[in-house]
Motif scaffolding. Structure first.
Motif, PDB file in Angstrom:
ATOM      1  N   ASP B   7       0.828  -1.201   0.000  1.00 17.34           N
ATOM      2  CA  ASP B   7       0.000   0.000   0.000  1.00 17.34           C
ATOM      3  C   ASP B   7       0.864   1.253   0.000  1.00 17.34           C
ATOM      4  N   ALA B  10       2.638   1.591  -3.409  1.00 17.25           N
ATOM      5  CA  ALA B  10       1.699   1.996  -4.448  1.00 17.25           C
ATOM      6  C   ALA B  10       1.348   3.471  -4.304  1.00 17.25           C
ATOM      7  N   THR B  11       1.098   3.885  -3.068  1.00 14.99           N
ATOM      8  CA  THR B  11       0.766   5.293  -2.859  1.00 14.99           C
ATOM      9  C   THR B  11       1.912   6.187  -3.322  1.00 14.99           C
ATOM     10  N   LEU B  14       1.920   6.315  -7.063  1.00 17.12           N
ATOM     11  CA  LEU B  14       0.839   7.156  -7.574  1.00 17.12           C
ATOM     12  C   LEU B  14       1.164   8.635  -7.411  1.00 17.12           C
ATOM     13  N   TYR B  15       1.766   8.972  -6.246  1.00 15.48           N
ATOM     14  CA  TYR B  15       2.173  10.361  -6.049  1.00 15.48           C
ATOM     15  C   TYR B  15       3.183  10.763  -7.110  1.00 15.48           C
ATOM     16  N   ILE B  17       3.634   9.466 -10.151  1.00 16.66           N
ATOM     17  CA  ILE B  17       3.005   9.602 -11.478  1.00 16.66           C
ATOM     18  C   ILE B  17       2.264  10.922 -11.565  1.00 16.66           C
ATOM     19  N   ALA B  18       1.442  11.185 -10.537  1.00 16.14           N
ATOM     20  CA  ALA B  18       0.674  12.434 -10.563  1.00 16.14           C
ATOM     21  C   ALA B  18       1.625  13.623 -10.621  1.00 16.14           C
ATOM     22  N   ILE B  20       4.673  13.706 -11.916  1.00 21.77           N
ATOM     23  CA  ILE B  20       5.253  13.835 -13.260  1.00 21.77           C
ATOM     24  C   ILE B  20       4.242  14.483 -14.214  1.00 21.77           C
ATOM     25  N   VAL B  21       3.001  14.010 -14.130  1.00 17.93           N
ATOM     26  CA  VAL B  21       1.989  14.535 -15.040  1.00 17.93           C
ATOM     27  C   VAL B  21       1.768  16.025 -14.783  1.00 17.93           C
ATOM     28  N   ILE B  22       1.674  16.388 -13.496  1.00 16.96           N
ATOM     29  CA  ILE B  22       1.500  17.812 -13.186  1.00 16.96           C
ATOM     30  C   ILE B  22       2.671  18.602 -13.751  1.00 16.96           C
ATOM     31  N   ILE B  24       4.584  17.807 -16.312  1.00 23.20           N
ATOM     32  CA  ILE B  24       4.494  17.896 -17.775  1.00 23.20           C
ATOM     33  C   ILE B  24       3.482  18.967 -18.170  1.00 23.20           C
ATOM     34  N   LEU B  25       2.311  18.890 -17.551  1.00 22.84           N
ATOM     35  CA  LEU B  25       1.245  19.818 -17.928  1.00 22.84           C
ATOM     36  C   LEU B  25       1.640  21.255 -17.604  1.00 22.84           C
ATOM     37  N   LEU B  28       4.242  22.437 -19.990  1.00 23.31           N
ATOM     38  CA  LEU B  28       3.614  22.697 -21.284  1.00 23.31           C
ATOM     39  C   LEU B  28       3.014  24.096 -21.333  1.00 23.31           C
TER      40      LEU B  28
END
Lengths: 305, 296, 275
Positions: B7, B10-11, B14-15, B17-18, B20-22, B24-25, B28
């Motif tokens: 757990d 995984a948490t 997930l943090y 991934i989120a 990295i995405v933030i 990237i966005l 951008l």
């Protein structure tokens, strides 16, 4: 005979208006259907001419690896092998979807399960906004950021399949993410509560309950992203290098169906073989978008069972 | 590995991934705005482009984009409105034909825009001899815009409760009268949202335009408002490169020395316009909703 | 409903048709139905409904949910068109209005309807009433003003809203909205007013006001009302029809239905043994 009786038997103004409205709105709908049918008709009739009037072999077209429609090969037949573009299109699409889907799932899970408050406040509006960003902007960023980066890391020109896939990844990420968020939100609240009540950890609950339940929706989002990536023209065309060669690695110039189309259609003469061969590529694009559409439908049907 | 450690890991993932995405966005948006906004000036927004020297603007392209958007909306809104009304108000939802029509519309929405553009090129530019023109471009964009706009209008109509339709019927009003005077006004806030959002999409579209509205922006005489004169901005038969097409064009074959700056500026303008559309969609919708339910 | 159900019903009711009240010749009939059958697809939701409605009287339709009473009511002004198949005759002014020759929009001007949930338009109170009138060709401002005032007075709403006629109708309370909807219906000056559980979504005070309104309206309109509430039926109606499993079990003067019903099923229902 009284007046009311008479008026009941006559056609009223209201019913004349209704007939008019029905006819008008029906014609609008019919127009859309006619447009779709004519798109298929015109593209197909142009695209099939390569095979029927110009006598190109369909199998040779799909598998041939040399694309030079104005030249004739050793066997005296024109060089119209579309395999480099077909492979290029599939490669960029699959790579983009392969990278985007896990990121989208991770972000969506974060937004709905881990930190819903921040998710709703910051990530939500930002993804919504990015969905609306024009694809040429993604292409421009690809050209000015991703291509130089690839050049620095892998050498060469920096143009290629990998650059194309990266641009598409960034482009479809917001769409796939926001669709995944919608499916995760649709998983009923009590699933979560009962899983947690049974002593599952949050990750077990997410992995075994939420993601399992949302699989069809996530698949749909991913296929939808692939459809967008496959059909995207300009963003890819700007970074892929536009060499109609069989791709040997991911970092050398290549091309996709859409990139060859956007470049070529203005430089060929209507009705010539060069031109018809391009329309055949457009037909492949059209058919692939149908395939994606059917796939989404099939997933939805399976998910509903 | 026990469940608790899994757990935690995984948490963490997930943090990450989120995060990295933030990143990237944010990068951008930040990149475009930081690169582009300093380049914006009144001169840049109004001056014509220059092909070989630095210092050109995007005035004509910006005007073309807006004008093309207007013509596209004038063409597509009535059609989408009619189709949306028929689908939601008249069509039998259970019939097979309705299902097939819906599928057709969905297929149109999933067609690559370059294919829609090529179809417009084949039929309107070549066959009907309209040439590279605003009209050809607007027709292609209409095809591109129709499915989503129809869908959003249909959804907007569907949110108006049937009670309102029954009320109209019971007063001897035809469905058409009820729709025109009761249902449409009630659905207006969501229809406006749909229209404005689709306008944002249309504004940024380029692939459907390069072979329909063309890739050249002849000089315009902004003193001449006679739509039949070739240099008039209002002429719909003139070729018209839009902002989005311009970005593509100068990046793939531009030879001007400041292509990078011009693209950044133009991209920033595109994004800012899309942003404005997004916000005004929200604002307009809530404003209309308030007016509709106001107690005056 | 299955055939067994129907058979069981027939046994219970012995001979239901003999329990259906027929008006005398001296009474004026505003509306009558003849062998009305309603199908939803293959499902027979209502059968053999033979009822006559007397002019300037209130008739209640009672029965449990799913008994077919609302289906029947909605068939009377053909609100079921396109939803269900309605067979049989509906006689109004000597015409069968359940035929293709009848213009439904014109017919509904004379046979109005009010629904369970208040459904005012998102317009002002004034426009709620005048909108349909204008569509039907009444343009004279004086006439419109007068219709608004009389209909609101008849619906017992005038005193509460006369100062706020240009306020949005959506700001009214549930009970006020329902009375506005009734006013809107009577502003059309219909012959017959159909009401489908008009008070069931309202609080007791509003409900009582609606009942008073209906009693007032009786002088000018023929009223047919579906209700779940048996006290309400007993209080306001002159005649009552009891529906059960898609059939009219008994139809008689209200006081007879509530004091000396002929059929056991009616006795059970009226006494609250089921439903």
């Amino acid at each position: 005979m009284d007046e009311i009786r008479e008026s009941l038997l006559k056609q009223s103004k209201a019913s004349r208006k209704d007939q008019f409205g029905r006819a008008i709105s029906f014609s609008a709908l019919a127009l859309i259907v006619i447009v779709v049918i004519s798109i298929f008709y015109f593209v197909a009739s142009k695209g099939l001419a390569t095979f029927f009037s110009d006598g190109v072999n369909l199998w040779g077209f799909l598998t041939g690896s040399e694309w030079a429609p104005s030249q004739v090969g050793d066997n005296g037949k024109p060089l119209v092998g579309a395999a480099p573009m077909i492979i290029g299109s599939f490669l960029v699409t699959l790579l983009a979807a392969l990278i985007a889907t896990p990121f989208a799932i991770g972000t969506a899970v974060f937004m709905t399960e881990i930190s819903p408050k921040r998710g709703a406040k910051i990530l939500g509006p930002v993804t919504e906004l990015l969905v609306g960003i024009p694809s040429v902007v993604y292409g421009f960023i690809g050209l000015s950021v991703i291509v130089p980066f690839m050049r620095a890391v892998f050498g060469g020109s920096g143009f290629g399949i990998l650059s194309g896939a990266m641009v598409l990844f960034v482009m479809i990420l917001p769409t796939v993410t926001s669709m995944t968020v919608d499916t995760l939100r649709a998983v009923p609240r009590h699933y979560r509560e009962s899983a947690l009540a049974l002593g599952a950890t949050r990750w077990q609950m997410i992995y075994k309950v939420i993601l399992r339940g949302a699989t069809p929706g996530i698949l749909t989002a991913s296929v939808f992203g692939m459809a967008r990536a496959f059909g995207e023209a300009l963003a890819v065309q700007m970074v892929i290098g536009n060499a109609a060669l069989m791709p040997h690695n991911l970092t050398s110039p290549a091309s996709t169906l859409t990139s060859v189309l956007t470049q070529g259609i203005g430089n060929t003469v209507m009705g010539s073989l060069e031109n018809n061969a391009l329309w055949s590529l457009a037909l492949i694009l059209l058919l692939m978008s149908l395939v994606f559409n059917l796939a989404i439908r099939a997933i939805a049907k399976k998910g509903a069972m | 590995m026990n469940a608790k450690n899994a757990d935690k890991i995984a948490t963490g993932v997930l943090y990450a991934i989120a995060g990295i995405v933030i990143l990237i966005l944010a990068a951008l948006l930040g990149y475009i705005l930081i690169q582009g906004v300093p380049h914006l000036s009144w001169h840049f927004l109004t001056a014509p482009a220059s092909a070989f020297t630095a210092g050109g603007g995007i005035g004509i392209q910006l005007f073309n984009s807006l004008y093309l958007l207007l013509i596209t909306m004038l063409l597509s809104f009535p059609i989408a409105l009619g189709a949306g009304i028929y689908l939601n108000e008249y069509a039998n939802p259970k019939s097979k034909i309705t299902g097939m029509v819906r599928m057709t519309i969905e297929i149109l929405s999933s067609l690559p825009s370059v294919v829609v553009g090529l179809f417009g090129f084949l039929l309107f530019v070549v066959q009907f001899n309209l040439g590279f023109s605003i009209l050809s471009g607007a027709i292609a964009l209409t095809f591109f815009n129709l499915p989503l706009l129809t869908r959003s209008i249909e959804d907007a109509l569907a949110t108006v409760p049937d009670l309102q339709r029954e009320a109209g019927s019971a007063l001897g009003l035809s469905r058409w009268e009820t729709v025109g005077h009761i249902i449409l006004p009630a659905a207006l806030p969501s229809i406006v949202t749909g229209v404005v959002l689709s306008a944002g999409r249309v504004f940024g579209e380029a692939a459907a335009l390069i072979y329909t509205a063309g890739q050249s922006a002849p000089a315009l005489n902004f003193g001449d408002w006679n739509p039949f004169n070739i240099s008039s901005p209002l002429n719909i038969m003139r070729p018209a490169e839009t902002l989005a097409v311009h970005i593509w064009k100068i990046n793939s074959e531009g030879i001007m020395p400041d292509a990078q700056e011009v693209s950044a500026g133009a991209s920033a303008v595109l994004i800012i316009v899309v942003l404005i559309f997004n916000f005004s969609a929200r604002y307009l919708s809530s404003y209309l909703y308030k007016r509709l339910t106001s107690t005056k | 409903m299955t055939e067994q159900d129907m058979a069981a019903l027939n046994l219970d009711a012995e001979q239901p048709t003999s329990n259906i009240y027929k008006m005398g010749d001296d009474q004026e009939i505003a509306l009558s139905t003849n062998d009305l059958k309603v199908y939803y697809g293959d499902h027979l939701a209502l059968q053999d409904a033979d009822l006559q409605f007397e002019r300037f009287k209130i008739t209640s339709l009672i029965g449990a949910s799913g008994s077919g009473k609302s289906t029947f009511l909605r068939s009377l002004n053909r609100m079921n068109d396109g939803v269900a198949n309605v067979e049989g005759n509906i006689m109004y002014r000597g015409l069968d209005i359940n035929t293709k020759d009848i213009d439904v929009y014109e017919m509904r001007k004379h046979i109005g309807m009010v629904f369970q949930r208040p459904n005012p338009f998102a317009k002002s109170i004034y426009e709620n009433i005048t909108f349909a009138l204008k569509q039907h060709g009444i343009r004279d401002k004086k006439v419109l003003d007068e219709r608004v005032e009389t209909s609101l007075k008849q619906a017992a709403l005038w005193d509460e809203v006369k100062g706020d006629l240009d306020k949005s109708a959506l700001a009214l309370s549930g009970g006020q909205a329902q009375r506005l909807v009734i006013a809107r219906a009577i502003a059309m000056q219909p012959d017959i007013l159909l009401l489908d559980e008009p008070a069931s979504a309202l609080d007791p005070i509003s409900s009582a006001k609606v009942e008073d309104t209906l009693l007032e309206l009786k002088d000018k309109y023929t009223i047919i009302i579906v209700t779940h509430n048996m006290q309400q039926a007993a209080r306001i109606s002159d005649y009552t029809a009891f529906f059960h499993l898609g059939k009219v079990v008994e139809y008689d003067e209200t006081r007879k239905i509530f004091t000396r019903p002929k059929v056991q099923l009616t006795i059970d229902y009226v006494n609250g043994n089921f439903g």
